[in-house]
Design a protein around this motif. Structure first.
Motif, PDB file in Angstrom:
ATOM      1  N   ALA A  17      -5.477 -99.991  32.226  1.00  0.00           N
ATOM      2  CA  ALA A  17      -4.849-100.772  33.306  1.00  0.00           C
ATOM      3  C   ALA A  17      -3.381-100.372  33.440  1.00  0.00           C
ATOM      4  N   CYS A  18      -2.776-100.708  34.585  1.00  0.00           N
ATOM      5  CA  CYS A  18      -1.330-100.482  34.756  1.00  0.00           C
ATOM      6  C   CYS A  18      -0.578-101.374  33.758  1.00  0.00           C
ATOM      7  N   CYS A  21      -0.519-105.585  33.696  1.00  0.00           N
ATOM      8  CA  CYS A  21      -1.677-106.118  34.428  1.00  0.00           C
ATOM      9  C   CYS A  21      -2.225-107.365  33.714  1.00  0.00           C
ATOM     10  N   CYS A  46     -10.848-103.162  39.679  1.00  0.00           N
ATOM     11  CA  CYS A  46      -9.968-102.475  38.723  1.00  0.00           C
ATOM     12  C   CYS A  46     -10.587-102.461  37.330  1.00  0.00           C
ATOM     13  N   ASN A 126      -6.411-111.306  41.440  1.00  0.00           N
ATOM     14  CA  ASN A 126      -5.089-110.693  41.663  1.00  0.00           C
ATOM     15  C   ASN A 126      -4.727-110.755  43.155  1.00  0.00           C
ATOM     16  N   MET A 130      -7.247-104.612  44.897  1.00  0.00           N
ATOM     17  CA  MET A 130      -6.178-103.790  44.328  1.00  0.00           C
ATOM     18  C   MET A 130      -6.654-102.371  44.033  1.00  0.00           C
ATOM     19  N   CYS A 207      -0.739-108.817  39.285  1.00  0.00           N
ATOM     20  CA  CYS A 207      -0.930-107.375  39.455  1.00  0.00           C
ATOM     21  C   CYS A 207       0.424-106.807  39.896  1.00  0.00           C
ATOM     22  N   PRO A 208       1.211-106.248  38.962  1.00  0.00           N
ATOM     23  CA  PRO A 208       2.543-105.758  39.325  1.00  0.00           C
ATOM     24  C   PRO A 208       2.509-104.756  40.489  1.00  0.00           C
ATOM     25  N   SER A 209       1.467-103.915  40.550  1.00  0.00           N
ATOM     26  CA  SER A 209       1.407-102.911  41.625  1.00  0.00           C
ATOM     27  C   SER A 209       1.252-103.582  42.986  1.00  0.00           C
TER      28      SER A 209
END
Ligand SMILES: Cc1ncc(C[n+]2csc(CCOP(=O)(O)OP(=O)(O)O)c2C)c(N)n1
Ligand code: SF4
Length: 303
Positions: A17-18, A21, A46, A126, A130, A207-209
């Motif tokens: 994951a990023c 996350c 994701c 999220n 995503m 979800c930071p992205s």
């Protein structure tokens, strides 16, 4: 201070994951609560990537990847298959995103829970699609930027009330949770494990992205969502008994939560007022339901 979080790790380091996350945190805590005798069904999302490619998976229990629309039906089939083979006490846990739950998976999920199939369905929310590049879902909040709701045309509809939809099926257990409150999340997963029938867990997962937020602030955001009453933590038993499980210490203005996320950067003061009014109204409705279910209601100061 002692914490009631099981030590056993069923997720190893090395998931993909990023950074920051919320989704791997949610599943890591769920597996701590469930233990080894668990089969996980992953719906396209994701999490299809997060687990890692076979044989390098970061998840230490049997895992089955399945199609976007089939979280409810595959869980029903896997549980029936396990029972037929004599594995009567194995927990089946479906893990799906909000797109695969609120939108595309809702038919199979509704059908399965209407039959009261015996599984836990965990939606990590999220608030957008995503994995395919931040498209709006019916879980995206009003006013949010996504690639399909650009700044000039932010989301015009409110977030779908998925907990109310699940509760309306009168299933034994429906609950909300988030990664800033692991003990609450773990307690709810343990409770769900001990109930026979359909259990639905709605887990807010930053979800930071997609939220355009700092990876290091995901837990803070999860906490502010609860403390501002944007995402209250509660449970609903058999569609009628409401219990708020974490009360805000003081009611934080919604703006404090929204301003840490670039997806809301374009909102004007009147938009923030509109969101605050909606959050206040929904919170009051929830408190009324908890009161009607016999819960004692504390006095909460405003921050
Ligand atoms: C029928 C179908 N349509 C589209 C896709 C492509 N797809 C894979 S993951 C995904 C996004 C899933 O969004 P969500 O369920 O919210 O989970 P997230 O990616 O946010 O974790 C999409 C559209 C697919 N796999 N199957
Ligand atoms: S895009 Fe968002 S939900 Fe998906 S892995 Fe990255 S941070 Fe997590």
């Amino acid at each position: 201070m002692s914490y009631d979080v099981p030590e056993q790790e069923l997720m190893t380091p090395g998931h993909v994951a990023c950074p920051g996350c919320g989704a791997p945190m949610a599943v890591r805590y769920a597996l701590k609560a469930l233990g080894e005798n668990t089969v996980v069904i992953i719906v396209a999302s994701c999490w299809s990537i997060i687990a890692g490619p076979f044989p390098y998976t970061a998840v230490q229990v049997p895992l089955l990847h399945t199609l976007f629309a089939t979280g409810g039906s595959v869980a029903s089939g896997v549980k029936a298959g396990l029972e037929a083979c004599g594995y009567k006490d194995t927990t089946v846990l479906t893990v799906a995103g909000d797109g695969g739950t609120f939108d595309i998976g809702i038919q199979a999920l509704s059908a399965a829970v209407e039959r009261n199939e015996d599984f836990i369905y965990m939606c990590y929310d999220n608030e957008a699609y995503m994995n395919t590049g931040i498209q709006r879902s019916s879980a995206t909040p009003w006013g949010a930027w996504t690639t399909t709701t650009p700044v000039k045309h932010p989301k015009e509809q409110p977030k779908k009330d998925m907990v109310a939809i699940m509760a309306a099926h009168r299933i034994p257990y429906t609950a909300t949770a988030t990664v800033a409150y692991p003990e609450d999340l773990i307690r709810k997963v343990k409770k769900a494990k001990d109930i026979r029938g359909s259990k639905f867990l709605h887990v807010l997962s930053p979800c930071p992205s997609g939220w355009k937020s700092e990876p290091a602030q995901s837990v803070l955001l999860s906490r502010l969502a609860v403390q501002s009453c944007v995402f209250p933590l509660y449970e609903v038993e058999h569609g009628g008994k409401y219990t708020i499980t974490v009360w805000p210490r003081e009611k934080v203005p919604v703006e404090r939560y929204l301003r840490l996320q670039g997806r809301f950067a374009h909102l004007k003061p009147e938009d923030l007022r509109y969101i605050q009014e909606n959050v206040d109204r929904e919170w009051e409705r929830l408190v009324e339901k908890a009161k009607a279910s016999g819960q004692e209601i504390p006095i909460i100061p405003s921050a």
